[in-house]
Design an enzyme around this catalytic site. Structure first.
Site, PDB file in Angstrom:
ATOM      1  N   LYS B  11      50.042  45.758  41.704  1.00 36.14           N
ATOM      2  CA  LYS B  11      50.649  44.461  41.986  1.00 36.14           C
ATOM      3  C   LYS B  11      52.047  44.437  41.389  1.00 36.14           C
ATOM      4  O   LYS B  11      52.255  44.841  40.247  1.00 36.14           O
ATOM      5  CB  LYS B  11      49.809  43.349  41.333  1.00 36.14           C
ATOM      6  CG  LYS B  11      50.082  41.962  41.903  1.00 36.14           C
ATOM      7  CD  LYS B  11      49.403  41.761  43.239  1.00 36.14           C
ATOM      8  CE  LYS B  11      49.271  40.326  43.673  1.00 36.14           C
ATOM      9  NZ  LYS B  11      48.510  40.244  44.939  1.00 36.14           N
ATOM     10  N   THR B  56      44.328  43.610  44.034  1.00 33.98           N
ATOM     11  CA  THR B  56      45.584  43.337  43.324  1.00 33.98           C
ATOM     12  C   THR B  56      45.643  41.866  42.906  1.00 33.98           C
ATOM     13  O   THR B  56      46.305  41.537  41.930  1.00 33.98           O
ATOM     14  CB  THR B  56      46.802  43.707  44.191  1.00 33.98           C
ATOM     15  OG1 THR B  56      46.878  42.841  45.315  1.00 33.98           O
ATOM     16  CG2 THR B  56      46.728  45.158  44.647  1.00 33.98           C
ATOM     17  N   ASP B  57      44.912  41.012  43.608  1.00 27.97           N
ATOM     18  CA  ASP B  57      44.841  39.616  43.184  1.00 27.97           C
ATOM     19  C   ASP B  57      44.160  39.494  41.816  1.00 27.97           C
ATOM     20  O   ASP B  57      44.558  38.676  40.980  1.00 27.97           O
ATOM     21  CB  ASP B  57      44.061  38.805  44.238  1.00 27.97           C
ATOM     22  CG  ASP B  57      44.097  37.316  43.951  1.00 27.97           C
ATOM     23  OD1 ASP B  57      45.151  36.700  44.199  1.00 27.97           O
ATOM     24  OD2 ASP B  57      43.091  36.790  43.449  1.00 27.97           O
ATOM     25  N   PHE B 158      91.226  59.668  33.002  1.00 28.72           N
ATOM     26  CA  PHE B 158      90.587  60.618  33.928  1.00 28.72           C
ATOM     27  C   PHE B 158      91.668  61.543  34.461  1.00 28.72           C
ATOM     28  O   PHE B 158      92.478  61.156  35.308  1.00 28.72           O
ATOM     29  CB  PHE B 158      89.859  59.874  35.051  1.00 28.72           C
ATOM     30  CG  PHE B 158      88.986  60.776  35.902  1.00 28.72           C
ATOM     31  CD1 PHE B 158      88.087  61.653  35.318  1.00 28.72           C
ATOM     32  CD2 PHE B 158      89.083  60.762  37.284  1.00 28.72           C
ATOM     33  CE1 PHE B 158      87.280  62.489  36.097  1.00 28.72           C
ATOM     34  CE2 PHE B 158      88.279  61.588  38.072  1.00 28.72           C
ATOM     35  CZ  PHE B 158      87.381  62.447  37.469  1.00 28.72           C
ATOM     36  N   ARG B 175      92.937  53.656  32.125  1.00 27.42           N
ATOM     37  CA  ARG B 175      92.321  52.943  33.244  1.00 27.42           C
ATOM     38  C   ARG B 175      91.276  51.971  32.698  1.00 27.42           C
ATOM     39  O   ARG B 175      90.876  52.047  31.540  1.00 27.42           O
ATOM     40  CB  ARG B 175      91.668  53.938  34.210  1.00 27.42           C
ATOM     41  CG  ARG B 175      90.533  54.747  33.611  1.00 27.42           C
ATOM     42  CD  ARG B 175      89.794  55.557  34.694  1.00 27.42           C
ATOM     43  NE  ARG B 175      88.625  56.221  34.131  1.00 27.42           N
ATOM     44  CZ  ARG B 175      87.724  56.893  34.840  1.00 27.42           C
ATOM     45  NH1 ARG B 175      87.865  57.022  36.147  1.00 27.42           N
ATOM     46  NH2 ARG B 175      86.667  57.454  34.260  1.00 27.42           N
ATOM     47  N   GLN B 218      81.077  60.711  32.527  1.00 29.05           N
ATOM     48  CA  GLN B 218      80.131  61.673  31.963  1.00 29.05           C
ATOM     49  C   GLN B 218      80.310  61.808  30.456  1.00 29.05           C
ATOM     50  O   GLN B 218      79.337  61.831  29.686  1.00 29.05           O
ATOM     51  CB  GLN B 218      80.326  63.056  32.606  1.00 29.05           C
ATOM     52  CG  GLN B 218      79.819  63.206  34.025  1.00 29.05           C
ATOM     53  CD  GLN B 218      80.845  62.878  35.097  1.00 29.05           C
ATOM     54  OE1 GLN B 218      81.750  62.048  34.880  1.00 29.05           O
ATOM     55  NE2 GLN B 218      80.723  63.495  36.257  1.00 29.05           N
ATOM     56  N   ASN B 244      80.117  53.938  38.301  1.00 29.97           N
ATOM     57  CA  ASN B 244      81.520  53.690  37.957  1.00 29.97           C
ATOM     58  C   ASN B 244      81.990  52.540  38.836  1.00 29.97           C
ATOM     59  O   ASN B 244      82.310  52.722  40.011  1.00 29.97           O
ATOM     60  CB  ASN B 244      82.358  54.953  38.195  1.00 29.97           C
ATOM     61  CG  ASN B 244      83.753  54.843  37.610  1.00 29.97           C
ATOM     62  OD1 ASN B 244      84.173  53.759  37.215  1.00 29.97           O
ATOM     63  ND2 ASN B 244      84.468  55.961  37.559  1.00 29.97           N
ATOM     64  N   HIS B 246      84.512  50.601  40.014  1.00 28.04           N
ATOM     65  CA  HIS B 246      85.956  50.790  40.011  1.00 28.04           C
ATOM     66  C   HIS B 246      86.726  49.465  40.013  1.00 28.04           C
ATOM     67  O   HIS B 246      86.378  48.531  40.728  1.00 28.04           O
ATOM     68  CB  HIS B 246      86.381  51.606  41.222  1.00 28.04           C
ATOM     69  CG  HIS B 246      85.605  52.878  41.377  1.00 28.04           C
ATOM     70  ND1 HIS B 246      85.750  53.952  40.525  1.00 28.04           N
ATOM     71  CD2 HIS B 246      84.655  53.251  42.271  1.00 28.04           C
ATOM     72  CE1 HIS B 246      84.936  54.929  40.902  1.00 28.04           C
ATOM     73  NE2 HIS B 246      84.252  54.528  41.967  1.00 28.04           N
TER      74      HIS B 246
END
Lengths: 281, 281, 281, 281
Positions: B11, B56-57, B158, B175, B218, B244, B246
């Site tokens: 569930k 599942t109930d 970078f 950046r 990284q 990332n 941007h």
């Protein structure tokens, strides 16, 4: 001391619309691409050395540049082209994994005829594929469908399950059965193309769902998987995930009314969830 | 001939609010629970035999009934209780996997003081845990955080990456670096409780992100993982996934203006994606 | 014969991140801007004549160009600047309507202190404003907050309502009261700046919610509005929309357990919805 | 002194699935209902007096109870029934406003034929209606469609617009034109039923979009509105809102490639936005 155990990186949600302009009609495709690379990237993590890093921005450019030259007219072929291109140009990459999903645009129907240059986004259903290849190996292609939303109003029961002190669910021989199928099948060898097999597999899934006398979601999931494997020799295994999107019968007796399986409340949460992988013996 | 290779069911999205009423204040927790069971369910798939199926109930009912009696005050303890309960009562189940996520409610601050019975949902960040146990084994607990949205405006570069015919990205020594961290760490042995360790780990992740001279996503991801492993002996490994997100510097030169790293366009797609698992040697 | 009755057009979801780099810290703002223009655009609709159309792409450029030069440090001032700029440069525009929403970034807290260049996105709550001005009139500024998610565990009742044949809701003197407030207040004349008033208004809303002995959502909504009008002379009216995000008490008696207002199921749908506008007499 | 200026309240997102079981097939409808009431509710806001408050929970029950007895087979008729029922039973209510939206379920197609009891959710498009009636007046019905996602690859230009120092958009005589139409039309008098008119109106919108030589979004929006008003006398006015969901032509010249209107990037934000209401003279 710590060490890098596993890693991968790439670009997600690179979206692309491609128009092919034929004399009598246009074709329109909308694809979303994800690129993931495995390889010798340890020095980037540990030393900040980017000399082996293909920027994810360049991956994005690669998708558009390749799309212009590509003759692929299905997502599987485009994914395989991208894998081959990235491996051939990047010796530092040991394996590439490309996922492409396609959302459905259909020619608009006017007075019963398809209009050549006008399209309607028909559905939330996505056609998907993931092509993966290690440098030294063969490509593996897993194709699928996401969010195939279906419901059957007959032929579904749920009885004979475990009852304990926490059970409140009543048994039923006639319930609604709604789900949003995620299917992923692996292609082995065979003569048919992916483009030919996809609609066939989709209809096999739908037919089994429609015609099955269901005793549970599990029971029908298996029948759907079996129907594909029985009729498409090119598929070596298939995985299905099927949430049970419950429609609860409304208790109208509080208002002096009956409710002969007619009025239901659909609920999004909680939902049952069943997944299985079925293979050939 | 086909066969069932793997399966699990359960569930999802069982939502729970729990209020503890102390004399001087109330505590409020909101948890979302997922239950997944592995076991001997083959006859359900292949024959429509539900005799080994816990509905599942009933799982949903179990969550609420246990929550009433539970003394757990962290998601890890509640997940382990649910695993133990389900295994003890269901011999047909070979392994149980419980995921609990908590969204953050904080006491409302009025005139600088927390109000005892009023709460503000502070963040989209989720605290998560998954407890798994096979019938014959020990419980494994993987805890984490989802959607920790952070951004740094200094200390991110970078440069030095691969340039080829498809490169258009300019190098930069300054950046913006924004991401939405998903972290998952595995607990080994140790003296501290999960409740004690969680805020410590979260701050170690944040501190490494803030203070790192980043040469790439990284590079910083690794520093964050290392910071946790270096300072929390109870954690045996940690996996981080960091898109990332941007922020593109706007070219204002077209309008005769400079843009000294001040005005950016944040974009949701496409985004870079980096994930890695870091372990102890 | 048909005719154009009303029209407006513009650009939505222009997203902007602005970084101010001070010696000891950076400031970070994330704004999303919508521009809507009214004016003499009929020939565009009826004849395809674009000679009076400022492209929405140019509106986007305008946002970025103005942001670079702007000294605005609150969304209200930036919205008013945009209105003035667009009206001054575009005689064909009769009225401009600018909406700016800000999502919250806070300096990350490390060892109890804010880090100068690292930020955490703290909340889904949005701070909003809409500035509108007709060419010949004064600017109207309506500011607000969206998605202020709050819940109180004490001081909320719901009794004495209409009972009829379709009533099933039990009365209660002690329930959870959760909502996601949307507030919009209109600024009139006064000495304080919008930047000063916003946190004051937000706390007045929160305090009334927290301290009110609530007989209904309506009752508390009115108390919240009144608290703002009573304490902030610059606000001339306030509109509040408050969904009733129900938390249902779980019936555990089926399992032999009591539930003294402790275990609830929060549900997203259906939800009650109450809205009202409160003004000065 | 403050006073209540305006208010309304009700229940949102009441979801309903209705199954009609015919001998040869089932019909399946999924509706989401919103109820909003206006009336004499001031004492509730100001004094916490709930004696004139119909609980929103009772409104939910009303939807289900009425749905069981209703013979309505379109959303307009069901909305009008709900309006009449609520006004007749609640003298404190001065006006009721009911919105119903329907998501599309179609019979699954197997071997080219519709399966009688299996359905596929075909589209994200919603069919909508809002019926409003003051106690002393006639009902007003505004029907519409939400999220009709369409795109044309021919017959769309954008030239001749204002150029200024902030213009960077190039003119084009051949662009993609994609949008997600929201349409709302008001029914006046006439012989046809809403159920008959809806598909006719939808096709008139599509046909005008497809066949129009578009000089702008505005230009085509007007043509679509005019096409409906010209051909459906029962419609007295129509409002259209059409975001311009831009597809940007990718600049491949950086990679030595041409791009003859073939490869585009679809973007979600920012987007243009145009809305207008067109009436009869």
């Amino acid at each position: 001391m710590v060490k890098l155990a596993e890693n991968r990186y790439g670009k997600s949600r690179v979206r692309l619309v491609r128009v092919k302009r034929h004399a009598d009609r246009h074709d329109l495709r909308e694809w979303t691409v994800q690129i993931l690379l495995h390889g010798d990237f340890e020095s980037c993590f540990t030393d900040g050395d980017n000399s082996k890093i293909l920027p994810t921005d360049t991956m994005k450019n690669t998708v558009y540049s390749l799309a212009r030259n590509s003759s692929a007219d299905c997502i599987e072929d485009f994914a395989k082209e991208l894998v081959a291109f990235l491996l051939s140009r990047n010796p530092q990459v040991s394996a590439a994994e490309i996922t492409v999903s396609e959302c459905t645009w259909e020619h608009a129907t006017l007075s019963g005829k398809p209009h050549p240059t006008t399209f309607v986004q028909a559905s939330r259903e996505l056609q998907t594929t993931t092509a993966t290849r290690a440098r030294s190996g063969a490509a593996k292609v897993v194709s699928g469908v996401e969010n195939l939303v279906i419901l059957k109003t007959a032929g579904s029961a749920f009885t004979g399950y475990i009852k304990d002190a926490l059970t409140t669910l009543p048994e039923t021989r006639d319930r609604l059965f709604g789900t949003a199928v995620s299917a992923n099948w692996t292609y082995g060898v065979g003569d048919s193309t992916c483009a030919e097999l996809r609609p066939k597999i989709r209809e096999l899934l739908l037919r089994a769902f429609a015609e099955h006398q269901s005793e549970s979601v599990q029971h029908t999931l298996y029948a759907m998987a079996q129907n594909v494997l029985d009729h498409v020799s090119e598929v070596s295994d298939i995985q299905l995930a099927m949430p049970n999107k419950h429609c609860l019968l409304v208790d109208l007796s509080r208002f002096g009314q009956d409710n002969p399986n007619e009025i239901f409340v659909p609920i999004d949460e909680p939902h049952g969830y069943i997944e299985a992988r079925v293979t050939r013996e």
